[in-house]
Every structure is written in C-alpha cells, then in structure tokens.
Design a protein around this motif. Structure first.
Motif, mmCIF file in Angstrom:
data_model
loop_
_atom_site.group_PDB
_atom_site.id
_atom_site.type_symbol
_atom_site.label_atom_id
_atom_site.label_comp_id
_atom_site.label_asym_id
_atom_site.label_seq_id
_atom_site.Cartn_x
_atom_site.Cartn_y
_atom_site.Cartn_z
ATOM 1 N N ILE A 46 0.797 -1.235 0.083
ATOM 2 C CA ILE A 46 0.034 -0.155 0.011
ATOM 3 C C ILE A 46 0.959 1.457 0.096
ATOM 4 C CG2 ILE A 46 -1.567 1.574 1.426
ATOM 5 C CD1 ILE A 46 -3.082 -0.958 -0.064
ATOM 6 N N ALA A 47 1.997 1.180 0.846
ATOM 7 C CA ALA A 47 2.913 2.478 0.865
ATOM 8 C C ALA A 47 3.551 2.544 -0.537
ATOM 9 C CB ALA A 47 3.801 2.056 1.832
ATOM 10 N N ASP A 48 3.742 1.595 -1.296
ATOM 11 C CA ASP A 48 4.411 1.702 -2.521
ATOM 12 C C ASP A 48 3.587 2.474 -3.599
ATOM 13 O OD1 ASP A 48 6.831 0.817 -1.865
ATOM 14 O OD2 ASP A 48 6.331 -1.415 -2.452
ATOM 15 N N ALA A 49 2.283 1.826 -3.554
ATOM 16 C CA ALA A 49 1.354 2.465 -4.372
ATOM 17 C C ALA A 49 0.820 3.793 -4.076
ATOM 18 C CB ALA A 49 0.030 1.450 -4.067
ATOM 19 N N GLY A 50 0.920 4.103 -2.701
ATOM 20 C CA GLY A 50 0.918 5.713 -2.416
ATOM 21 C C GLY A 50 2.121 6.486 -2.935
ATOM 22 N N LYS A 51 3.272 5.607 -2.910
ATOM 23 C CA LYS A 51 4.440 6.702 -3.163
ATOM 24 C C LYS A 51 4.453 6.708 -4.841
ATOM 25 C CE LYS A 51 9.501 6.423 -2.967
ATOM 26 N NZ LYS A 51 10.563 5.468 -2.387
ATOM 27 N N LYS A 52 3.900 5.769 -5.454
ATOM 28 C CA LYS A 52 3.674 5.891 -7.049
ATOM 29 C C LYS A 52 2.677 6.773 -7.331
ATOM 30 C CE LYS A 52 6.553 1.608 -7.534
ATOM 31 N NZ LYS A 52 6.437 0.182 -7.976
ATOM 32 N N ARG A 53 1.966 6.895 -6.468
ATOM 33 C CA ARG A 53 0.454 7.520 -6.725
ATOM 34 C C ARG A 53 -0.122 6.945 -7.924
ATOM 35 N NH1 ARG A 53 1.380 13.926 -7.126
ATOM 36 N NH2 ARG A 53 2.946 13.440 -8.594
#
Length: 178
Positions: A46-53
């Motif tokens: 989830i953090a990766d998805a948020g970081k990549k937007r």
C-alpha cells in the motif's frame, strides 16, 4: 492477523504521518520485524502504491491482500481515505492542462469506470478544489482558470462593523449631552 496490522497501521499514522518512505523504515525496524508477516507485506505494498500515486497498483494490492486489509474496519477506513486522496490528486493532475476535456478520456486515462470518474470530478468541483463545470449532456468537463476571489463581501462587512462602532460612539456622546 488483523490486530497486528491495526497496531502497525496506527503506529505508522501516528508516528510518521503515513509518509511512504518512512513506512519502509518503520517496517524494517525493530517494531516491523516484531509484527512481520502477510499484514506487514500488505502495508508495504500500500505504501508503494501511495508513493507511486498509482490507483491501479493500489486496487491490485487491495485485491491481493483482501483478507488482511478488509477485515479490520480501522484499516479499511484509512484505505478508503487514501484511495479518495489518490484518486483526487490523479484526476486533478490529468485535467490541469485542459480547458475542456471529455470525461470519457479522463476515465480511460486513469483506467476507471466513467461513472466513478464523473462522480469524483463533481465532488472535487463542489468542494472547490478545482474550478469548472461538468456538462453532462455532452460529457465534457469545462475547466475555469483559478479566479481571484471577490472581496466585496469582506469589504462590506468591514464597513458595517466600522459604521456600528461610529454609531455606538455617537450614541454615547448624545447620552452625555442629555
């Protein structure tokens, strides 16, 4: 297990404000190793998805880790908020360069259904986060330039306030004369 995921989630939100880079530091530290497992892997994804937007990565992560993420109402609430935030920022980024854009084009670009995109665009406009109108008849979003707010109302209130003070002073002087 959901309890561990909730503890880790609350620790991330309280301590690090949900910043994706800090999530990895927290999860690989002493606290993260204590709760390691599929729930922590879900948090990292989830953090990766948020970081990549990236909403598609976010949705894929939700479906991949459905058991870990959907069972806990606290985590589910945070995920909904993150999804709304990601969707809003991506939509604004897509429509910014246009003065008129087809809603179908925006939906195709962001790879989401037309009705979801249309609903979110109307919410963004109503919340005054973006200036424009939706022409539902032609399926077009008409974007307005950010206009300077009209200060007439503010000036009128200031004038009325000052006039009230003047009247009060004159009333007190009239009372002294009588």
């Amino acid at each position: 297990c959901p309890e561990n995921l909730q503890k880790a989630s609350s620790g991330i939100n309280a301590e690090y404000g949900g910043v994706p880079d800090d999530v990895h530091a927290l999860l690989t530290g002493k606290m993260g190793l204590k709760y390691s497992g599929r729930g922590i892997d879900a948090m990292k994804a989830i953090a990766d998805a948020g970081k990549k937007r990236d909403i598609s990565i976010f949705n894929n992560t939700i479906s991949d880790y459905n058991d870990e993420l959907k069972k806990d109402p606290v985590v589910q609430n945070h995920l909904k908020s993150l999804y709304d935030n990601l969707l809003e920022k991506n939509l604004v980024r897509i429509i910014e360069p246009y003065s008129r854009v087809q809603i179908a084009h925006v939906a195709e670009t962001i790879n989401l259904p037309y009705d979801i995109v249309e609903k979110k665009l109307s919410q963004i406009i109503l919340d005054k986060k973006f200036s424009g109108i939706l022409d539902q008849g032609s399926g077009v979003l008409i974007v307005y330039d950010g206009s300077e707010s009209d200060q007439t109302y503010t000036y009128a209130l200031d004038t009325i306030t000052h006039m009230g003070k003047v009247v009060d002073v004159l009333f007190k002087k009239a009372q002294k004369l009588s």
